[in-house]
Enzyme design. Structure first.
Site, PDB file in Angstrom:
ATOM      1  CB  CYS A  88      -4.857   3.524  -4.919  1.00 42.91           C
ATOM      2  SG  CYS A  88      -3.953   1.961  -5.109  1.00 42.91           S
TER       3      CYS A  88
ATOM      4  N   GLY B  70      -1.513   2.450  -7.194  1.00 38.27           N
ATOM      5  CA  GLY B  70      -2.298   2.724  -8.393  1.00 38.27           C
ATOM      6  C   GLY B  70      -1.802   3.957  -9.123  1.00 38.27           C
TER       7      GLY B  70
ATOM      8  CG  HIS C 189      -2.314  -1.426  -9.766  1.00 44.36           C
ATOM      9  ND1 HIS C 189      -3.176  -0.694  -8.991  1.00 44.36           N
ATOM     10  CD2 HIS C 189      -1.272  -1.770  -8.965  1.00 44.36           C
ATOM     11  CE1 HIS C 189      -2.673  -0.592  -7.762  1.00 44.36           C
ATOM     12  NE2 HIS C 189      -1.517  -1.242  -7.728  1.00 44.36           N
TER      13      HIS C 189
ATOM     14  CB  CYS D 237      -0.925   0.003   1.213  1.00 42.22           C
ATOM     15  SG  CYS D 237      -1.939   1.499   1.331  1.00 42.22           S
TER      16      CYS D 237
ATOM     17  CD  GLU E 161      -7.060   0.927  -2.804  1.00 40.30           C
ATOM     18  OE1 GLU E 161      -6.265   0.044  -2.424  1.00 40.30           O
ATOM     19  OE2 GLU E 161      -7.112   2.056  -2.281  1.00 40.30           O
TER      20      GLU E 161
END
Length: 284
Positions: free
Chosen positions: A221, A224, A162, A71, A212
């Site tokens: 994110c 992301g 992703h 994360c 997500e």
């Protein structure tokens, strides 16, 4: 259980110092504390743990209790936590994650961490390693059918998978609650997928919304943002250092291409400290 609520541009998590707290059943605790009506309210749970190979370890759990590899917004908050709460006096640290070792540089203002730059590692674009179930070696411009509409997807791993969708229409008008789960659970993605919907604003600016896996739409994110920057650079749409506008704020992403690491820079914010009484059925 004592905890600290923190966020990186609105991507909020409950943080627990596992150098002091013993946490059992983190999957169930993540679901409980993430509930915005009956728990603390968060996008998930992040445990800060000791590590044999790094300065610290980050264990991240989504709001549905599933374990996440990485994360980007969360790891910046880990850096702020360990410095601000006196677990380290170093402004350059290493953090062990399921997505590998990450290296963080902190900018300190008035004794507190304000910005964190993270070496996110090199992106992975080989389809089998993301993973994406396709016969193509790379999942670039992969056609995905959702509700009869064909989307062109660029799939990238930043330690977690992703799916990047560039769009001409304004992404602010998208109904992510409707289409997001269909991307997340598409048969092409055996480990599910995080999906980013992107407008290219100019050569230096991208706008993004994200669905997500395990948490739904979030305000930001970090991995992301890295993925969409890489995807946009691969298609020669932006420069190698871009600003990514997310619902919760902005991140700066830099990538020189090929096998170079992606660098993400952004803020980290402490909201409050607290203590939560966990339900008996979780802790017994």
């Amino acid at each position: 259980m004592k905890f600290t609520k923190m966020h990186g541009i609105g991507n909020d998590y409950v943080y627990v110092n596992c150098l002091k707290e013993e946490v059992t059943h983190p999957e169930e605790i993540a679901k409980f504390v993430s509930d915005r009506h009956f728990g603390v309210g968060a996008d998930g749970l992040i445990l800060i743990k000791p590590s044999q190979t790094a300065d610290f370890e980050m264990a991240m759990y989504n709001a549905d209790g599933s374990r996440g590899e990485m994360c980007g917004n969360g790891i910046r908050c880990v850096a702020k936590y360990v410095y601000d709460y006196g677990l380290t006096n170093q402004t350059n640290i290493s953090v062990e994650t399921l997505a590998g070792m990450k290296y963080l540089d902190m900018t300190v203002e008035n004794g507190k961490v304000a910005l964190v730059k993270v070496n996110m590692g090199a992106p992975e674009i080989e389809a089998a390693k993301i993973p994406v179930l396709t016969e193509e070696k790379q999942a670039l411009n992969l056609p995905l059918e959702i509700e009869g509409k064909i989307y062109q997807a660029t799939c990238i791993s930043m330690g977690n998978p992703h799916c990047v969708i560039f769009m001409e229409e304004d992404i602010r008008n998208l109904n992510l609650e409707k289409i997001g789960p269909q991307f997340e659970h598409h048969s092409y993605f055996p480990k599910r997928i995080n999906t980013e919907f992107v407008n290219i604003l100019d050569k230096n600016t991208l706008r993004m919304r994200v669905w997500e896996r395990g948490s739904g739409e979030t305000l930001a994110c970090g991995t992301g943002a890295c993925a969409i920057a890489v995807a946009a650079i691969l298609k020669n749409s932006v420069e190698h250092n871009v600003k990514v506008q997310l619902l919760g704020g902005d991140l700066q992403i830099a990538w020189e291409g090929d096998h170079a690491p992606v660098y993400m820079t952004g803020p980290a914010v402490t909201v409050f400290d607290g203590e939560v009484i966990l339900p008996e059925d979780i802790i017994k």
